[in-house]
Design an enzyme around this catalytic site. Structure first.
Site, PDB file in Angstrom:
ATOM      1  N   ASP A 107     -40.830 -29.435 -54.119  1.00 34.46           N
ATOM      2  CA  ASP A 107     -41.390 -28.215 -54.676  1.00 34.46           C
ATOM      3  C   ASP A 107     -41.184 -28.262 -56.186  1.00 34.46           C
ATOM      4  O   ASP A 107     -40.072 -28.487 -56.665  1.00 34.46           O
ATOM      5  CB  ASP A 107     -40.651 -27.004 -54.081  1.00 34.46           C
ATOM      6  CG  ASP A 107     -41.585 -25.849 -53.771  1.00 34.46           C
ATOM      7  OD1 ASP A 107     -42.293 -25.422 -54.701  1.00 34.46           O
ATOM      8  OD2 ASP A 107     -41.609 -25.400 -52.617  1.00 34.46           O
ATOM      9  N   ASP A 203     -45.609 -24.698 -57.179  1.00 34.15           N
ATOM     10  CA  ASP A 203     -45.431 -23.262 -56.958  1.00 34.15           C
ATOM     11  C   ASP A 203     -46.278 -22.423 -57.922  1.00 34.15           C
ATOM     12  O   ASP A 203     -46.280 -22.676 -59.128  1.00 34.15           O
ATOM     13  CB  ASP A 203     -43.944 -22.949 -57.183  1.00 34.15           C
ATOM     14  CG  ASP A 203     -43.534 -21.571 -56.733  1.00 34.15           C
ATOM     15  OD1 ASP A 203     -43.567 -21.311 -55.522  1.00 34.15           O
ATOM     16  OD2 ASP A 203     -43.175 -20.749 -57.600  1.00 34.15           O
ATOM     17  N   GLU A 257     -49.960 -24.378 -54.933  1.00 30.41           N
ATOM     18  CA  GLU A 257     -50.010 -23.069 -54.291  1.00 30.41           C
ATOM     19  C   GLU A 257     -50.898 -22.182 -55.158  1.00 30.41           C
ATOM     20  O   GLU A 257     -50.666 -22.059 -56.364  1.00 30.41           O
ATOM     21  CB  GLU A 257     -48.609 -22.454 -54.192  1.00 30.41           C
ATOM     22  CG  GLU A 257     -48.625 -21.159 -53.394  1.00 30.41           C
ATOM     23  CD  GLU A 257     -47.465 -20.220 -53.711  1.00 30.41           C
ATOM     24  OE1 GLU A 257     -47.172 -19.357 -52.877  1.00 30.41           O
ATOM     25  OE2 GLU A 257     -46.865 -20.329 -54.798  1.00 30.41           O
ATOM     26  N   HIS A 329     -42.410 -20.112 -45.740  1.00 34.53           N
ATOM     27  CA  HIS A 329     -41.234 -19.281 -45.993  1.00 34.53           C
ATOM     28  C   HIS A 329     -41.585 -17.925 -46.620  1.00 34.53           C
ATOM     29  O   HIS A 329     -40.699 -17.119 -46.858  1.00 34.53           O
ATOM     30  CB  HIS A 329     -40.297 -20.047 -46.929  1.00 34.53           C
ATOM     31  CG  HIS A 329     -40.949 -20.290 -48.260  1.00 34.53           C
ATOM     32  ND1 HIS A 329     -42.034 -21.146 -48.410  1.00 34.53           N
ATOM     33  CD2 HIS A 329     -40.727 -19.752 -49.472  1.00 34.53           C
ATOM     34  CE1 HIS A 329     -42.429 -21.116 -49.665  1.00 34.53           C
ATOM     35  NE2 HIS A 329     -41.650 -20.283 -50.338  1.00 34.53           N
ATOM     36  N   ASP A 330     -42.852 -17.693 -46.924  1.00 38.98           N
ATOM     37  CA  ASP A 330     -43.254 -16.434 -47.560  1.00 38.98           C
ATOM     38  C   ASP A 330     -43.924 -15.458 -46.604  1.00 38.98           C
ATOM     39  O   ASP A 330     -44.316 -14.369 -47.020  1.00 38.98           O
ATOM     40  CB  ASP A 330     -44.252 -16.711 -48.699  1.00 38.98           C
ATOM     41  CG  ASP A 330     -43.583 -17.354 -49.897  1.00 38.98           C
ATOM     42  OD1 ASP A 330     -42.381 -17.131 -50.098  1.00 38.98           O
ATOM     43  OD2 ASP A 330     -44.278 -18.092 -50.622  1.00 38.98           O
TER      44      ASP A 330
HETATM   45  C1  GLC Z   1     -44.055 -18.831 -54.477  1.00 35.93           C
HETATM   46  C2  GLC Z   1     -42.982 -19.146 -53.476  1.00 35.93           C
HETATM   47  C3  GLC Z   1     -42.185 -17.906 -53.229  1.00 35.93           C
HETATM   48  C4  GLC Z   1     -41.563 -17.466 -54.518  1.00 35.93           C
HETATM   49  C5  GLC Z   1     -42.591 -17.332 -55.640  1.00 35.93           C
HETATM   50  C6  GLC Z   1     -41.928 -17.327 -56.971  1.00 35.93           C
HETATM   51  O1  GLC Z   1     -44.974 -17.912 -53.998  1.00 35.93           O
HETATM   52  O2  GLC Z   1     -43.530 -19.694 -52.335  1.00 35.93           O
HETATM   53  O3  GLC Z   1     -41.201 -18.102 -52.260  1.00 35.93           O
HETATM   54  O4  GLC Z   1     -40.910 -16.239 -54.352  1.00 35.93           O
HETATM   55  O5  GLC Z   1     -43.490 -18.399 -55.664  1.00 35.93           O
HETATM   56  O6  GLC Z   1     -41.397 -18.602 -57.242  1.00 35.93           O
END
Ligand code: GLC
Ligand code: CA
Length: 575
Positions: A107, A203, A257, A329-330
C-alpha cells in the site's frame, strides 16, 4: 471486435489473469501471542492463501504508524511496524510468497503522512525549516470538511498556522506541488521495488493534487464539500507520470484507489498516452445500499448494484481492465449488506459468483472467503475506527441512541477489521493471547477449519470459482453482457469468447424465483458447471421444480428455457 478491443485483448498483461488476496495484518494471524496479527502469522498462513487459488497478496499498510487510522497514517515509509515484525521478517514473507508463485503488492499512502512523521515534525517548526513546504499550511482555513474527523484544518500552535488534513487530524496532507515531496515518493517506490515487491495499491491517489488557492467548497454538501477541488486536481496526471516512470523501470503493477471516481476520469488514468495506472478501484457498486458512505444507509437495491457493475464492465471493455471487489478494510461485510445473514451460506456463495466472473482482476478480502459478517457491539466506545466515532457524533444527533447504534452496526469499518476466524477454539484460533479487538462471537460456526471440512462451504465455493475462472478463456477474456437489467431479483450476465459462452445467473431473492432465459439462449444446449446448492438440496425442491420448471433446471446438456431458483441460488452454465 474493434481494432482497439483486439489490441487490448492482445496485451494480456500478467496481472489480468490473477486474483489477489488482501491482508489487513493486524487482524489476520498472530504469530507471537501478543494479541496482534503480524508477519510471523502471515508467514504461517501463506500455504492457506495459496490454496485459495489466488496469485497475489496486497498488504494494507504495515509500516510504523501511531494507528490513528490503523496504518494509513504512516510515520516511516521504509520500515515495518514493530507490532508486525521487522524488515527481515518481511523479506522472509516476500521470499516465501514468491516461491509459492504469489506476487506481493504494498500500500502506497502518499496523500498524507502521520503527524508523527519526521517531515511533519520538522515542517511544523516554522517557515524557514527545510521541510516547511512538505505540507499544506494556511493562516486561514477554508470551509472543507475532512472525510474522517471534523473540519479539514487543524491549528498547529508551534507553527502558528493551520494544516490541511483531508482525513483524520493525525493525517496531514502532503504538498505534492513541492518537487521534493515527489522525489520522496519516488524514493519510497524504489526502496520497496528494489526489495522485490511487485507493485502498489495507491491510496486515494486521485486526491493528491489540489486546486491552487484551495477555494471554498459547496456549503450544503457535508463531508466531501471540497471534493471538486481535490479530486483529479490540476496537476494529477503530471505527478502520476513521474511515478509511472519509476514503476516502468521495474515493470511493476500499479492499482489506484479512486474514491468516487467516474468512468470518464478513471479512463484518463487507465488508457492512452497518459496511462499511469493499470487498474483502479471504483466505488459505484459499493453504494447500492448507501449514499457515498455506508453511514448514509438506505435499503439495498439490486438494480443499482447491477447498473454500477454493468456501467464499469461496458466502459472498460477493450480499453482498460477492471479491479473487481466486494469487500475491503473500508467496508462492512458484504453478506450483511447485499446478502442475508439468515441465508448466510447461500448468499455468501452467490455473491462470490456475482463478481468473480466479471471481466477484470478479482480481489478477496481476508475473511470474505469464509463469509464473515458484521459485528454488533453494544456501546460506541467498543468501536475502534475513528470514522465510527466521527459518524456517531457527526449526524443524526437527534435520533435515539438505538437508532444511531443501528447505523453504526450497518456502516462501521470495524466490521471488516475483527480478527480472522480460523477455528472454533478460544479467540477463533487467531491468537493465544488477548486479541487486540473483539472476535465476532459467530466464530464457532463461521471459521476456516469448519469450512475446510464442508464441501459445500463458502470457502470451497470461492476455490471452485477461482479455479473455474482461471481455466476458462471466456471467463478471463470474454466480452460482458447483462440480461434483464430491470429485474429486481436476479442478476444475469454473459461472458463470451471464441464460440464459448458462459451464463452466470445469481438470485438475490430470499425466496424461490422464476428465472427467464434470454431470447438468445432459448432452446440452446448448455451445461451446468457450477451451482451453490448441492444436488441433494436441489433434488429436495424437485416437487416445485417439476411442476414449473423448464429444462434449465436439469443437469447436463439441457435446453435453456426457464427455471426456478432457490433463495440466493447461483448457477453458471457453459454453452
Ligand atoms: C483509503 C484507505 C482508508 C483510509 C483512507 C485514508 O480510503 O483505504 O482505510 O482511511 O484512505 O488513508
Ligand atoms: Ca503478534
Amino acid at each position: 471486435m474493434s481494432e482497439e478491443q483486439s489490441r487490448a485483448q492482445a496485451s494480456r498483461d500478467w496481472y489480468k489473469k490473477m486474483a489477489f488476496y488482501q491482508i489487513w495484518v493486524r487482524s489476520f494471524m498472530d504469530g507471537n501471542g501478543d494479541g496482534i496479527g503480524d508477519l510471523y502469522g502471515v508467514y504461517d498462513k501463506l500455504d492457506y492463501i495459496k490454496s485459495l487459488g489466488v496469485d497475489g497478496i496486497w498488504f494494507s499498510p504495515i509500516y510504523p504508524s501511531p494507528n490513528a487510522d490503523f496504518g494509513y497514517d504512516i510515520s516511516d515509509y521504509r520500515n515495518i511496524h514493530p507490532d508486525y515484525g521487522d524488515l527481515a521478517q518481511f523479506q522472509k514473507v516476500l521470499h516465501r510468497a514468491h516461491e509459492l508463485g504469489l506476487k506481493v503488492i504494498m500500500d502506497l499512502v502518499v496523500n498524507h503522512t502521520s503527524d508523527e512523521h519526521f517531515w511533519f515534525q520538522e515542517s511544523r517548526k516554522g517557515k524557514d525549516n527545510p521541510y516547511s513546504d512538505y505540507y499544506i499550511w494556511r493562516d486561514k482555513p477554508n470551509n472543507w470538511d475532512s472525510i474522517l474527523e471534523g473540519k479539514a484544518w487543524e491549528y498547529d500552535a508551534q507553527r502558528g498556522q493551520y494544516y490541511l488534513h483531508l482525513f483524520a487530524k493525525k493525517q496531514p496532507d502532503l504538498n505534492m506541488d513541492n518537487p521534493r515531496v515527489r522525489e520522496e515518493v519516488k524514493g519510497i517506490l524504489r526502496f520497496w521495488l528494489d526489495m522485490g515487491v511487485d507493485g502498489f495499491r495507491e491510496d486515494v491517489i486521485n486526491f493528491i493534487s489540489k486546486k491552487e488557492g484551495l477555494p471554498d467548497g459547496l456549503p450544503f454538501l457535508p463531508v466531501i464539500n471540497g471534493l471538486p477541488y481535490y479530486k483529479d486536481g490540476p496537476h494529477i496526471h503530471e505527478y502520476m507520470a513521474e511515478f509511472r516512470s519509476v514503476c516502468k523501470e521495474y515493470n511493476c503493477f500499479q492499482l489506484g484507489e479512486g474514491p468516487l471516481t467516474t468512468v470518464r476520469s478513471a479512463l484518463r488514468y487507465l488508457t492512452g498516452p497518459e496511462k499511469s495506472l493499470d487498474m483502479m478501484f471504483s466505488f459505484d457498486h459499493m453504494m447500492a445500499d448507501c449514499i457515498y458512505t455506508e453511514y448514509l444507509h438506505r435499503p439495498f437495491s439490486l438494480v443499482k448494484l447491477k447498473k454500477a457493475f454493468t456501467k464499469w464492465q461496458n466502459a472498460l471493455n477493450g480499453k482498460a481492465w477492471n479491479a473487481l471487489y466486494l469487500e475491503n478494510h473500508d467496508h462492512p461485510r458484504v453478506i450483511s449488506r447485499y446478502g442475508s445473514e439468515r441465508y448466510w451460506r447461500e448468499s455468501g456463495t452467490m455473491l462470490a459468483a456475482s463478481y468473480l466472473f466479471q471481466q477484470g482482476t478479482p480481489f478477496l478480502y481476508q475473511g470474505q472467503e469464509i463469509g464473515m459478517t458484521n459485528i454488533r457491539l453494544h456501546s460506541i466506545d467498543q468501536y475502534m475506527d475513528v470514522s465510527s466515532h466521527t459518524n456517531f457524533h457527526r449526524y443524526h444527533l437527534k435520533e435515539s441512541l438505538e437508532k444511531r447504534m443501528e447505523r453504526i452496526h450497518h456502516s462501521s469499518r470495524d466490521s471488516s477489521r475483527t480478527p480472522m476466524q480460523w477455528d472454533d477454539t478460544e479467540h477463533a484460533g487467531f491468537t493465544t493471547g488477548e486479541p487486540w479487538f473483539v472476535v465476532n462471537p459467530n466464530y464457532t460456526r463461521i471459521n476456516v477449519a469448519a469450512e475446510e471440512r464442508d464441501p459445500e462451504s463458502i470457502l470451497q465455493f470461492y476455490r471452485k470459482c477461482l479455479a473455474l475462472r482461471k481455466k476458462s478463456k471466456a471467463l478471463l477474456w470474454g466480452s460482458y453482457r447483462e440480461f434483464f437489467p430491470e429485474d429486481r431479483s436476479v442478476y444475469m450476465y454473459e461472458r463470451a469468447y471464441e464460440g464459448v459462452w458462459y451464463l452466470i445467473i445469481c438470485s438475490f431473492a430470499p425466496f424461490t424465483v422464476r428465472v427467464r432465459v434470454p431470447r438468445e439462449y432459448a432452446g440452446r444446449r448448455g451445461k451446468l458447471v457450477l451451482c451453490n446448492y448441492s444436488k441433494e438440496e436441489r433434488e429436495k425442491q424437485r416437487g416445485i421444480r417439476r411442476v414449473f420448471a423448464g429444462t434449465l433446471d436439469s443437469g447436463d446438456n439441457t435446453k435453456a428455457e426457464h427455471g426456478w431458483f432457490l433463495p440466493y441460488e447461483a448457477r453458471v452454465y457453459r454453452f
